[in-house]
Design a protein around this motif. Structure first.
Motif, mmCIF file in Angstrom:
data_model
loop_
_atom_site.group_PDB
_atom_site.id
_atom_site.type_symbol
_atom_site.label_atom_id
_atom_site.label_comp_id
_atom_site.label_asym_id
_atom_site.label_seq_id
_atom_site.Cartn_x
_atom_site.Cartn_y
_atom_site.Cartn_z
ATOM 1 N N GLY A 192 0.809 -1.216 0.000
ATOM 2 C CA GLY A 192 0.000 0.000 0.000
ATOM 3 C C GLY A 192 0.843 1.267 0.000
ATOM 4 N N TYR A 193 1.880 1.256 -0.804
ATOM 5 C CA TYR A 193 2.805 2.392 -0.932
ATOM 6 C C TYR A 193 2.126 3.506 -1.720
ATOM 7 N N ARG A 194 1.869 4.653 -1.067
ATOM 8 C CA ARG A 194 1.145 5.750 -1.719
ATOM 9 C C ARG A 194 1.831 7.088 -1.439
ATOM 10 N N HIS A 195 1.835 7.935 -2.454
ATOM 11 C CA HIS A 195 2.403 9.283 -2.331
ATOM 12 C C HIS A 195 1.352 10.252 -1.797
ATOM 13 N N PRO A 196 1.806 11.334 -1.117
ATOM 14 C CA PRO A 196 3.187 11.623 -0.723
ATOM 15 C C PRO A 196 3.620 10.720 0.424
ATOM 16 N N ILE A 197 4.920 10.447 0.495
ATOM 17 C CA ILE A 197 5.404 9.472 1.472
ATOM 18 C C ILE A 197 6.824 9.811 1.903
ATOM 19 N N ASN B 217 2.089 9.234 5.293
ATOM 20 C CA ASN B 217 2.526 7.917 4.829
ATOM 21 C C ASN B 217 4.040 7.793 5.040
ATOM 22 N N VAL B 218 4.467 6.672 5.591
ATOM 23 C CA VAL B 218 5.889 6.470 5.899
ATOM 24 C C VAL B 218 6.304 5.076 5.453
ATOM 25 N N PHE B 219 7.261 5.000 4.535
ATOM 26 C CA PHE B 219 7.836 3.714 4.123
ATOM 27 C C PHE B 219 9.099 3.478 4.937
ATOM 28 N N VAL B 220 9.216 2.312 5.557
ATOM 29 C CA VAL B 220 10.351 1.983 6.401
ATOM 30 C C VAL B 220 11.066 0.762 5.837
ATOM 31 N N ASN C 61 0.725 6.328 8.762
ATOM 32 C CA ASN C 61 0.471 5.083 8.047
ATOM 33 C C ASN C 61 1.821 4.478 7.668
ATOM 34 N N PHE C 62 2.329 3.600 8.525
ATOM 35 C CA PHE C 62 3.635 2.987 8.283
ATOM 36 C C PHE C 62 3.476 1.771 7.374
ATOM 37 N N VAL C 63 4.309 1.705 6.333
ATOM 38 C CA VAL C 63 4.302 0.546 5.440
ATOM 39 C C VAL C 63 5.729 0.042 5.275
ATOM 40 N N ASP D 161 12.112 6.477 -4.422
ATOM 41 C CA ASP D 161 10.865 7.001 -4.980
ATOM 42 C C ASP D 161 10.092 7.830 -3.962
ATOM 43 N N ALA D 162 10.505 7.794 -2.692
ATOM 44 C CA ALA D 162 9.803 8.561 -1.659
ATOM 45 C C ALA D 162 9.987 10.060 -1.886
ATOM 46 N N ASP D 163 9.021 10.835 -1.428
ATOM 47 C CA ASP D 163 9.040 12.288 -1.636
ATOM 48 C C ASP D 163 9.916 13.010 -0.625
ATOM 49 N N PHE D 164 10.133 12.386 0.528
ATOM 50 C CA PHE D 164 10.958 12.946 1.597
ATOM 51 C C PHE D 164 11.782 11.804 2.178
#
Length: 319
Positions: free
Chosen positions: A142-147, A194-197, A217-219, A261-264
């Protein structure tokens, strides 16, 4: 290809077992920069550990065109076509310092960061296989921008680099909670939740649970990453066949591209993983994204950070 003066042959044999994948790509970018400066085509002899496994469409130990996961770095030449004498060949580690842009490039205002970022972006262009792996991972988690992209180094490397022998105290292993103030600041400034770890330690994903009540929302990857969690250097375990090469390569490259690909970004730049993600992100966007380094500033190579880094002299020279 038969004209040795037009082909720059670089051997990879001494980098296997000693460099992480991101550091390996930095070394290749140095070789590519040197070849560009000499007006020659780069040809890589030998193979890269990460890219030599059962899942690669081409498994020839005599040369490496990176086509297992990326667009081929070169084409139309085979080992038999390269007629350069052994004394005309170089080792990839000899190009460690080939990070300055050529004079004609520098004259156009392209600095060290952008030159290296563009080289890495060119080298790391994903092929259909890698693109499909990334798309599947995004869909599953569920990887969604902005993230916000967060990389927490907890395994082999941070323990080694923080030791007295390396002299990189800021590279010490950190808990996920150490990253949270910067993640909260990203939310305050940009409204992102949204936070990708990604991490090489399974305990990091357990620590995330402490902060889920804060509205983030951690993914993270649904694939098992337990094989990365070890005190021994990953490259050593690859050479000893203690881990599956394809599993390591898939995980490394997918998570790197998801981070890029993350925005930040909130990461550590003493890690080649972090440096690569920042470089690829900037090159793809045309600007440096908002980021926080948890340890040292960006530098084009491993070993150029620390309490008394060589970049101090370089900075004075360039200034």
């Amino acid at each position: 290809c038969g004209n040795a003066s037009r082909v720059w042959v670089v051997r990879l044999r001494n980098t296997n077992g000693h460099a992480g994948f991101a550091s390996f790509l930095e070394q290749v970018s140095g070789a590519l920069s040197a070849a560009y400066g000499n007006g020659t085509m780069l040809f890589l002899r030998d193979y890269c550990d990460y890219l030599f496994h059962r899942g690669c469409p081409r498994r020839d130990a005599r040369y490496e065109d990176l086509s297992c996961y990326f667009q081929p770095l070169f084409s139309g030449c085979g080992v038999e076509d390269v007629s350069a004498a052994p004394e005309a060949q170089t080792e990839v580690l000899e190009h460690y310092n080939s990070w300055r842009p050529p004079p004609e490039v520098a004259a156009q205002g392209l600095g060290v960061f952008w030159w290296n970022a563009l080289l890495l972006h060119h080298i790391s262009a994903p092929n259909r296989l890698l693109d499909a792996l990334v798309r599947r991972a995004k869909s599953e988690m569920g990887y969604r921008h902005p993230i916000v992209g967060v990389h927490v180094r907890r395994g082999d490397s941070c323990k080694l680099k923080a030791s007295p022998g390396y002299g990189m105290p800021l590279a010490a292993c950190k808990r996920f909670g150490d990253f949270m103030p910067h993640i909260r600041e990203m939310r305050r400034l940009y409204g992102v939740t949204n936070v990708f770890v990604t991490s090489d330690s399974t305990s990091v994903y357990e620590e995330i649970a402490e902060f889920k009540s804060e509205g983030f929302n951690f993914v993270h990857s649904r694939e098992d990453r337990g094989f990365l969690d070890h005190d021994w250097l990953l490259e050593m375990r690859l050479r000893m066949a203690l881990v599956d090469r394809q599993q390591v390569a898939d995980a490394t490259l997918v998570d790197t591209l998801l981070l890029a690909d993350a925005d930040f970004l909130v990461l550590g730049l003493q890690s080649g993983y972090g440096r690569l993600a920042l470089a690829l992100s900037a090159a793809a966007r045309g600007f440096v994204p908002p980021f926080v380094s948890m340890d040292y500033p960006w530098m084009p190579r491993f070993g150029m950070t620390g309490p008394r880094p060589p970049w101090i002299e370089w900075w004075r020279e360039e200034s």
